[in-house]
Design an enzyme around this catalytic site. Structure first.
Site, PDB file in Angstrom:
ATOM      1  N   TYR A 230       0.659  -1.332  -0.110  1.00  0.00           N
ATOM      2  CA  TYR A 230      -0.020  -0.078   0.011  1.00  0.00           C
ATOM      3  C   TYR A 230       0.781   1.187   0.026  1.00  0.00           C
ATOM      4  CZ  TYR A 230       0.759  -0.921   5.001  1.00  0.00           C
ATOM      5  OH  TYR A 230       1.379  -1.255   6.184  1.00  0.00           O
ATOM      6  N   LYS A 231       2.272   1.067   0.166  1.00  0.00           N
ATOM      7  CA  LYS A 231       3.007   2.469  -0.022  1.00  0.00           C
ATOM      8  C   LYS A 231       3.265   2.693  -1.499  1.00  0.00           C
ATOM      9  CE  LYS A 231       4.862   1.452   4.763  1.00  0.00           C
ATOM     10  NZ  LYS A 231       4.127   2.384   5.554  1.00  0.00           N
ATOM     11  N   ARG A 379       7.681  13.717   8.086  1.00  0.00           N
ATOM     12  CA  ARG A 379       7.999  12.885   7.068  1.00  0.00           C
ATOM     13  C   ARG A 379       7.419  13.412   5.657  1.00  0.00           C
ATOM     14  NH1 ARG A 379       7.122   6.632   7.641  1.00  0.00           N
ATOM     15  NH2 ARG A 379       5.022   7.217   7.309  1.00  0.00           N
TER      16      ARG A 379
HETATM   17  C1  LIG Z   1       8.909  -0.887   8.081  1.00  0.00           C
HETATM   18  C2  LIG Z   1       7.522  -1.198   8.057  1.00  0.00           C
HETATM   19  N1  LIG Z   1       7.074  -2.522   8.430  1.00  0.00           N
HETATM   20  C3  LIG Z   1       5.745  -2.936   8.565  1.00  0.00           C
HETATM   21  C4  LIG Z   1       4.878  -2.110   8.363  1.00  0.00           C
HETATM   22  C5  LIG Z   1       3.398  -2.417   8.605  1.00  0.00           C
HETATM   23  O1  LIG Z   1       3.188  -3.719   8.303  1.00  0.00           O
HETATM   24  P1  LIG Z   1       1.653  -4.205   8.100  1.00  0.00           P
HETATM   25  O2  LIG Z   1       1.403  -4.288   6.631  1.00  0.00           O
HETATM   26  O3  LIG Z   1       1.567  -5.605   8.757  1.00  0.00           O
HETATM   27  O4  LIG Z   1       0.761  -3.150   8.498  1.00  0.00           O
HETATM   28  C6  LIG Z   1       5.020  -0.745   8.161  1.00  0.00           C
HETATM   29  C7  LIG Z   1       3.998   0.300   7.979  1.00  0.00           C
HETATM   30  O5  LIG Z   1       4.198   1.252   7.684  1.00  0.00           O
HETATM   31  C8  LIG Z   1       6.571  -0.172   8.102  1.00  0.00           C
HETATM   32  O6  LIG Z   1       6.856   1.145   7.715  1.00  0.00           O
END
Ligand SMILES: Cc1ncc(COP(=O)(O)O)c(C=O)c1O
Length: 420
Positions: A230-231, A379
């Site tokens: 989603y990013k 950010r």
């Molecule tokens: C480095 C990192 N790992 C994991 C996650 C989140 O993982 P999930 O998809 O389980 O919400 C994020 C969310 O911002 C993140 O920045």
């Protein structure tokens, strides 16, 4: 060949520099693939990527035709069933993996759990997970949870001390390639080499890497990786995540959530679990098709993108933003939390300010969307497929105005919302 750099001449950055950078940007046309609202400068693709224009029609088709008309038949007829593998194969080249080494499933947190347990099982004589302080919280929470469950220990050290913390007690090293707060980048090849020399395995969290900058999992001989959809991949809120398992580890891998979709023959409905061959064994349950199909459609925005060009633009953007911040924001007490060396930075710049939350809210009210990470980080993420250089100029101008006018001091900007 794209030459101009914001550092190409001394002195302040000018509107002419910005115009030149936008004019010479080979990725500029990609912006038209995204449905960005008028008047918004979107610098939060590191939290939630923008909407690709073709996604709504794809989802409408999936809902109205494939679900509405095709009903259960669509698992076979509309290509739903193999979507986790198909979408994984689309992500693979963005992270330096082979198509059959990546699959889309679950969330990053759940995938992290699966690979950490699997890695500990592959190193039975060792009981230590090494991670870093200041990682995204889920990475630390999951590692601590796995350690408790597996009678192991989770040792989190300062980022600079990670390499030295890896020794013959280490089963697995778990790190985020690009830090979510600072944008600092780990040396993936170096750390992986160090871990392997000590007999340990490595898990890379690529949440702030995939789609933001190239990485070469196989070139670095990486073992496992996880990341979200989603990013920078623009898959939409809560899009399913991906997991990478190097080919050489797949056959023997035992992940802990033995679900029916990871079975060798799910539709035999047999009592005993037999893991599927290859990457398919990372699956657990029924895939969230709508999210998967949205992600698949969104990934088309990367078709034909030269990742070196993407990285070059990203470096130029972060460099420009830092220069503009130095140039325009000096009187107002901002700090820089990101490395000044572009090679050590992902596709974001983080500023610090004790009133960061209110300042970010005031900025968002002016249509410049970044986010805030406690305790004091503003950010700004640069998703280079849809952010232009003029956006950065205008964003810093808006930030300067928020400070110069004291607009951030309005009471409504200091009331904390649930999501920051
Ligand atoms: C480095 C990192 N790992 C994991 C996650 C989140 O993982 P999930 O998809 O389980 O919400 C994020 C969310 O911002 C993140 O920045």
């Amino acid at each position: 060949m794209w030459r101009p750099s914001v550092n190409s001449r001394p002195g302040p950055v000018t509107p002419d520099d910005i115009a030149r950078l936008d004019r010479d940007d080979p990725l500029a046309a990609r912006r038209s693939l995204f449905a960005l609202p008028e008047g918004v400068i979107y610098l939060d693709g590191n939290s939630l990527g923008a909407l690709p224009k073709s996604v709504p029609a794809r989802i409408a088709q999936a809902v109205e035709q494939e679900w509405g008309v095709g009903l259960i038949r669509s698992w076979n007829d509309a290509g739903w069933y193999p979507a986790p593998q198909r979408v994984g194969a689309r992500i693979a080249p963005l992270v330096g993996a082979a198509p059959d080494e990546v699959i889309v499933a679950d969330s990053t947190s759940v995938n992290l759990f699966k690979v950490l347990v699997a890695a500990l099982r592959m190193r039975p004589g060792r009981r230590r997970i090494v991670g870093e302080r200041g990682s995204f919280p889920t990475d630390a929470y999951v590692a601590a949870g796995v350690a408790e469950l597996m009678d192991a220990e989770f040792v989190a050290v300062e980022p600079d001390a990670v390499a030295d913390a890896i020794d013959e007690r280490t089963a697995v090293v778990s790190l985020t390639h690009v830090n979510y707060k600072t944008g600092r980048v780990y040396d993936m090849a170096g750390i992986t080499r160090r871990a392997h020399a000590a007999g340990a395995l490595v898990v890379w969290d690529l949440c702030h890497t995939a789609g933001a900058m190239p990485c070469d999992l196989n070139g670095c001989d990486a073992d496992f990786a996880v990341g979200c959809g989603y990013k920078y991949l623009n898959g939409g809120p809560g899009a399913p995540a991906f997991v990478f398992v190097a080919q050489r580890h797949q056959a023997g891998l035992r992940q802990p959530i033995a679900g029916w979709h990871g079975h060798a023959h799910p539709f035999d409905f047999v009592h005993d679990y037999v893991p599927a061959a290859g990457i398919d064994r990372m699956l657990v349950g029924t895939a969230p098709q709508l999210g998967l199909l949205a992600l698949e459609e969104a990934l088309k925005a990367f078709d034909g993108v030269d990742l070196q060009q993407l990285r070059r633009k990203s470096e130029q953007m972060t460099e420009l933003f830092i220069r503009l911040a130095d140039q325009e924001l000096a009187p107002w007490g901002f700090g820089l939390a990101s490395p000044r060396d572009a090679a050590q930075r992902g596709s974001q710049v983080s500023l610090t300010h004790p009133e960061g939350y209110a300042i970010m809210q005031a900025l968002i009210a002016r249509g410049v969307i970044g986010d805030f990470r406690a305790p004091d980080i503003l950010r700004f993420g640069f998703a280079v497929l849809y952010v232009g250089f003029a956006d950065l100029w205008n964003a810093v101008a808006a930030l300067k105005d928020v400070m110069a006018t004291g607009a951030w001091q309005a009471p409504e900007f200091s009331r904390r919302k649930a999501v920051t």
